[in-house]
Design an enzyme around this catalytic site. Structure first.
Site, PDB file in Angstrom:
ATOM      1  N   THR A 130      -3.844   2.485  -1.595  1.00 56.89           N
ATOM      2  CA  THR A 130      -3.372   3.751  -1.063  1.00 56.89           C
ATOM      3  C   THR A 130      -1.684   3.744  -0.931  1.00 56.89           C
ATOM      4  OG1 THR A 130      -2.937   4.581   1.510  1.00 56.89           O
ATOM      5  CG2 THR A 130      -3.621   2.268   0.883  1.00 56.89           C
ATOM      6  N   GLU A 132       0.049   4.013   1.724  1.00 58.12           N
ATOM      7  CA  GLU A 132       0.220   3.342   2.990  1.00 58.12           C
ATOM      8  C   GLU A 132       0.868   1.926   2.796  1.00 58.12           C
ATOM      9  OE1 GLU A 132       0.192   4.219   6.556  1.00 58.12           O
ATOM     10  OE2 GLU A 132       0.681   6.059   5.108  1.00 58.12           O
ATOM     11  N   TYR A 155      -4.519  -0.613   9.209  1.00 55.51           N
ATOM     12  CA  TYR A 155      -5.035  -0.142   8.042  1.00 55.51           C
ATOM     13  C   TYR A 155      -4.322  -0.550   6.718  1.00 55.51           C
ATOM     14  CZ  TYR A 155      -6.095   3.362   4.564  1.00 55.51           C
ATOM     15  OH  TYR A 155      -6.571   4.292   3.578  1.00 55.51           O
ATOM     16  N   LYS A 159      -5.441  -2.822   3.554  1.00 51.40           N
ATOM     17  CA  LYS A 159      -5.534  -2.233   2.258  1.00 51.40           C
ATOM     18  C   LYS A 159      -4.634  -3.238   1.216  1.00 51.40           C
ATOM     19  CE  LYS A 159      -8.175   1.434   2.244  1.00 51.40           C
ATOM     20  NZ  LYS A 159      -9.222   1.746   1.244  1.00 51.40           N
TER      21      LYS A 159
HETATM   22  P1  NDP Z   1     -13.118   9.235   4.670  1.00 46.73           P
HETATM   23  O1  NDP Z   1     -12.827   8.945   5.856  1.00 46.73           O
HETATM   24  O2  NDP Z   1     -13.560  10.694   4.428  1.00 46.73           O
HETATM   25  O3  NDP Z   1     -14.356   8.430   4.091  1.00 46.73           O
HETATM   26  C1  NDP Z   1     -14.700   7.133   4.408  1.00 46.73           C
HETATM   27  C2  NDP Z   1     -16.164   6.573   3.926  1.00 46.73           C
HETATM   28  O4  NDP Z   1     -16.125   5.244   4.036  1.00 46.73           O
HETATM   29  C3  NDP Z   1     -17.234   7.438   4.639  1.00 46.73           C
HETATM   30  O5  NDP Z   1     -18.348   7.539   3.740  1.00 46.73           O
HETATM   31  C4  NDP Z   1     -17.472   6.268   5.719  1.00 46.73           C
HETATM   32  O6  NDP Z   1     -19.046   6.392   6.259  1.00 46.73           O
HETATM   33  C5  NDP Z   1     -17.282   5.031   4.927  1.00 46.73           C
HETATM   34  N1  NDP Z   1     -17.294   3.790   5.604  1.00 46.73           N
HETATM   35  C6  NDP Z   1     -16.436   3.600   6.687  1.00 46.73           C
HETATM   36  N2  NDP Z   1     -16.646   2.300   7.187  1.00 46.73           N
HETATM   37  C7  NDP Z   1     -17.591   1.585   6.468  1.00 46.73           C
HETATM   38  C8  NDP Z   1     -18.349   0.589   6.276  1.00 46.73           C
HETATM   39  N3  NDP Z   1     -17.967  -0.585   7.417  1.00 46.73           N
HETATM   40  N4  NDP Z   1     -19.230   0.175   5.212  1.00 46.73           N
HETATM   41  C9  NDP Z   1     -19.623   1.415   4.535  1.00 46.73           C
HETATM   42  N5  NDP Z   1     -19.035   2.330   4.518  1.00 46.73           N
HETATM   43  C10 NDP Z   1     -18.127   2.743   5.404  1.00 46.73           C
HETATM   44  O7  NDP Z   1     -12.192   8.843   3.554  1.00 46.73           O
HETATM   45  P2  NDP Z   1     -11.435   9.300   2.151  1.00 46.73           P
HETATM   46  O8  NDP Z   1     -12.563   9.865   1.538  1.00 46.73           O
HETATM   47  O9  NDP Z   1     -10.514  10.340   2.502  1.00 46.73           O
HETATM   48  O10 NDP Z   1     -11.059   8.263   1.514  1.00 46.73           O
HETATM   49  C11 NDP Z   1     -11.841   7.404   0.584  1.00 46.73           C
HETATM   50  C12 NDP Z   1     -11.040   6.170   0.423  1.00 46.73           C
HETATM   51  O11 NDP Z   1      -9.696   6.266  -0.093  1.00 46.73           O
HETATM   52  C13 NDP Z   1     -10.885   5.235   1.739  1.00 46.73           C
HETATM   53  O12 NDP Z   1     -10.952   4.003   1.424  1.00 46.73           O
HETATM   54  C14 NDP Z   1      -9.463   5.555   2.063  1.00 46.73           C
HETATM   55  O13 NDP Z   1      -9.003   4.536   2.700  1.00 46.73           O
HETATM   56  C15 NDP Z   1      -8.610   5.576   0.612  1.00 46.73           C
HETATM   57  N6  NDP Z   1      -7.693   6.547   0.556  1.00 46.73           N
HETATM   58  C16 NDP Z   1      -7.791   7.842   0.898  1.00 46.73           C
HETATM   59  C17 NDP Z   1      -6.704   8.866   0.702  1.00 46.73           C
HETATM   60  C18 NDP Z   1      -6.438  10.204   1.173  1.00 46.73           C
HETATM   61  O14 NDP Z   1      -5.756  10.889   1.311  1.00 46.73           O
HETATM   62  N7  NDP Z   1      -7.933  10.903   1.405  1.00 46.73           N
HETATM   63  C19 NDP Z   1      -5.349   8.360  -0.048  1.00 46.73           C
HETATM   64  C20 NDP Z   1      -5.508   6.682  -0.267  1.00 46.73           C
HETATM   65  C21 NDP Z   1      -6.507   5.976  -0.209  1.00 46.73           C
HETATM   66  P3  NDP Z   1     -19.339   7.170   7.457  1.00 46.73           P
HETATM   67  O15 NDP Z   1     -19.511   8.567   7.005  1.00 46.73           O
HETATM   68  O16 NDP Z   1     -20.764   6.624   7.737  1.00 46.73           O
HETATM   69  O17 NDP Z   1     -18.294   7.130   8.459  1.00 46.73           O
HETATM   70  P1  GDR Z   2      -2.125   9.506   6.649  1.00 45.20           P
HETATM   71  O1  GDR Z   2      -2.536  10.727   7.174  1.00 45.20           O
HETATM   72  O2  GDR Z   2      -1.496   8.598   8.035  1.00 45.20           O
HETATM   73  O3  GDR Z   2      -0.816   9.502   5.819  1.00 45.20           O
HETATM   74  O4  GDR Z   2      -2.994   8.565   6.053  1.00 45.20           O
HETATM   75  P2  GDR Z   2      -2.707  11.425   8.372  1.00 45.20           P
HETATM   76  O5  GDR Z   2      -3.132  13.207   8.037  1.00 45.20           O
HETATM   77  O6  GDR Z   2      -3.478  11.123   9.487  1.00 45.20           O
HETATM   78  O7  GDR Z   2      -1.094  11.769   9.084  1.00 45.20           O
HETATM   79  C1  GDR Z   2      -0.079  11.965   8.168  1.00 45.20           C
HETATM   80  C2  GDR Z   2       1.112  12.086   8.982  1.00 45.20           C
HETATM   81  O8  GDR Z   2       0.977  13.291   9.943  1.00 45.20           O
HETATM   82  C3  GDR Z   2       1.503  12.730  11.129  1.00 45.20           C
HETATM   83  N1  GDR Z   2       0.877  13.493  12.383  1.00 45.20           N
HETATM   84  C4  GDR Z   2      -0.288  13.213  12.748  1.00 45.20           C
HETATM   85  N2  GDR Z   2      -1.379  12.686  12.143  1.00 45.20           N
HETATM   86  C5  GDR Z   2      -2.610  13.049  12.757  1.00 45.20           C
HETATM   87  N3  GDR Z   2      -3.779  12.495  11.938  1.00 45.20           N
HETATM   88  N4  GDR Z   2      -2.777  13.612  13.858  1.00 45.20           N
HETATM   89  C6  GDR Z   2      -1.639  14.631  14.422  1.00 45.20           C
HETATM   90  O9  GDR Z   2      -1.768  15.090  15.289  1.00 45.20           O
HETATM   91  C7  GDR Z   2      -0.439  14.215  13.867  1.00 45.20           C
HETATM   92  N5  GDR Z   2       0.748  14.763  14.139  1.00 45.20           N
HETATM   93  C8  GDR Z   2       1.496  14.276  13.187  1.00 45.20           C
HETATM   94  C9  GDR Z   2       1.299  11.224  11.310  1.00 45.20           C
HETATM   95  O10 GDR Z   2       2.015  10.604  12.076  1.00 45.20           O
HETATM   96  C10 GDR Z   2       1.359  11.078   9.764  1.00 45.20           C
HETATM   97  O11 GDR Z   2       2.990  10.575   9.493  1.00 45.20           O
HETATM   98  C11 GDR Z   2      -3.773   9.186   5.025  1.00 45.20           C
HETATM   99  C12 GDR Z   2      -5.257   8.548   5.301  1.00 45.20           C
HETATM  100  O12 GDR Z   2      -6.232   9.295   4.382  1.00 45.20           O
HETATM  101  C13 GDR Z   2      -5.370   7.354   4.579  1.00 45.20           C
HETATM  102  O13 GDR Z   2      -6.581   6.600   4.515  1.00 45.20           O
HETATM  103  C14 GDR Z   2      -4.544   7.112   3.329  1.00 45.20           C
HETATM  104  O14 GDR Z   2      -4.551   5.881   2.802  1.00 45.20           O
HETATM  105  C15 GDR Z   2      -3.220   7.847   3.338  1.00 45.20           C
HETATM  106  O15 GDR Z   2      -3.314   9.125   3.830  1.00 45.20           O
HETATM  107  C16 GDR Z   2      -2.591   7.957   2.103  1.00 45.20           C
END
Ligand code: NDP
Ligand code: GDR
Length: 355
Positions: A130, A132, A155, A159
């Protein structure tokens, strides 16, 4: 013979899109799901219910915190590709549950890598790394594969471990293991408490008269937001190369949370006028003066990543990857979907009845 893939996190945003992509490509797809008190497979129910997939789509109970389960599944499924998308993926929540986040998001990765290594099978491995990881170093943007890491949350720290253990297994055991360092990617399937979906759902709920205002934390944070569907394609491409490498996927643009709010309301014909600053900043409907957005300090994080802005040149050049959906189109798609579900009409229909 179709290729066999195993996806952790298949019920999540990315897992659901990836499962669709691999099935389209003819793969046999296996996914690990966790037991919940209510069924939590909404994003993949259409695949579960598709009778034509009954010999190619399988779900297994499991958890990234359970090594014996992972080892058993690897031996039973014998996948050729493993996509490790499972994680406690919410940055703010990771400050509340730091130890569990370390277990699932960090140690979970070594559990699955070990299960692969000990199986002796030839398995290609994708790790969901990520942006992050870049976190808090000033003056590093746009961030690429060469930018130093400095995570700013439990987090991010979990990662970071997963990133390096993936590199270490590649170098130590000659495994085909890759990190996709993905910047934020969103979609109508995005979890409801990530900021983009929180905003688009609030717009639809406010228009439907089901919510008064939208409360947010730091609106100055900048993110490089792309469409999840585009990023899934990049994950798959990373596992199809001759050599395993790590790649950034990003749009090469950055926008503030405030901009996301403005564009989302613009989709339903509302121009936001901002007044005040800091914790007192508020957003009003410019035409009617109605209060729509306010800051709530409960959403501030103990430490914040202020600026993420990616440089995906390496993936564009070596993988031929490109993002297809623009930032504006992404906002439009997300607001429109939430309008249909929550308000019962598209953004365009809503605008038409307002004039
Ligand atoms: P989500 O939060 O939508 O999905 C997370 C998934 O992980 C769910 O299927 C959840 O299952 C599963 N999970 C959580 N805990 C466990 C566990 N202990 N064992 C097995 N499975 C588990 O995430 P995204 O789809 O958005 O992201 C996918 C991956 O990419 C994540 O690793 C995230 O950190 C990473 N990532 C995401 C980004 C983004 O912008 N979306 C950017 C960069 C990286 P359940 O439904 O049961 O909770
Ligand atoms: P992020 O996503 O932390 O970048 O992680 P998120 O959408 O939670 O926050 C993005 C930015 O928005 C600001 N923010 C808020 N965020 C949330 N959730 N709720 C609020 O009310 C709010 N107001 C402002 C946050 O402070 C932050 O700066 C996501 C996840 O998908 C990670 O798993 C992944 O690795 C990174 O993106 C890349």
């Amino acid at each position: 013979m179709s290729k066999v893939a195993l996806i952790t996190g298949i019920t999540g945003q990315d897992g659901s899109y990836l499962a669709e992509l691999l099935l389209e490509k003819g793969y046999e797809v296996h996914g690990i799901i966790r037991r919940h008190s209510t069924i939590a497979t909404d994003r993949i129910d259409h695949l579960v219910e598709d009778a034509s997939l009954k010999d190619r789509f399988f779900l297994h109970f499991g958890d990234l915190t359970d090594s014996s389960n992972l080892a058993m599944l690897i031996m039973k499924i014998k996948p050729e590709e493993v996509y490790n998308l499972g994680a406690q993926s919410h940055v703010a929540v990771s400050f509340e549950v730091p130890e569990y986040t370390a277990e699932a998001t960090g140690v979970g990765t070594i559990r699955i890598l070990e299960a692969i290594r000990q199986s002796g099978l030839d398995i290609r491995f994708y790790q969901a790394s990520t942006s992050e990881l870049f976190g808090g170093l000033p003056d590093t943007a746009p961030q690429s594969e060469r930018t130093p890491f400095y995570p700013k949350s439990p987090y991010g720290a979990a990662k970071l471990y997963s990133y390096w253990i993936t590199v270490n297994y590649r170098e130590s055991y000659n495994m085909y293991a890759c990190n996709g360092i993905l910047f934020n990617h969103e979609s109508p399937r995005r979890g409801e408490i990530f900021v983009t979906r929180k905003i688009t759902m609030a717009v639809a709920s406010i228009m439907a008269g089901k919510q008064e205002t939208l409360a947010l934390g730091n609106m100055d944070a900048k993110r490089d937001w792309g469409f999840a569907g585009d990023y899934i394609e990049g994950m798959w491409r990373m596992l199809q190369q001759e050599e395993p490498r790590d790649y950034v996927l990003a749009t090469n643009e950055t926008h503030t949370v405030r901009e996301f709010v403005e564009l989302s309301f613009a989709e339903v014909g509302i121009e936001i006028e901002w007044k005040g600053s800091g914790e007192d900043e508020k957003g009003y409907d410019k035409k009617t003066g109605r209060l729509l957005v306010e800051v709530d300090s409960r959403y501030f994080r103990p430490a914040e990543v202020e600026l993420l802005w990616g440089d995906a040149t390496k993936a564009e050049t070596e993988l031929g990857w490109e993002r297809k959906v623009s930032f504006r189109k992404l906002v439009e798609m997300m607001v429109d979907e939430d309008m249909k579900t929550i308000a019962g009409m598209s953004s365009e229909e809503y605008k038409t009845i307002q004039v």
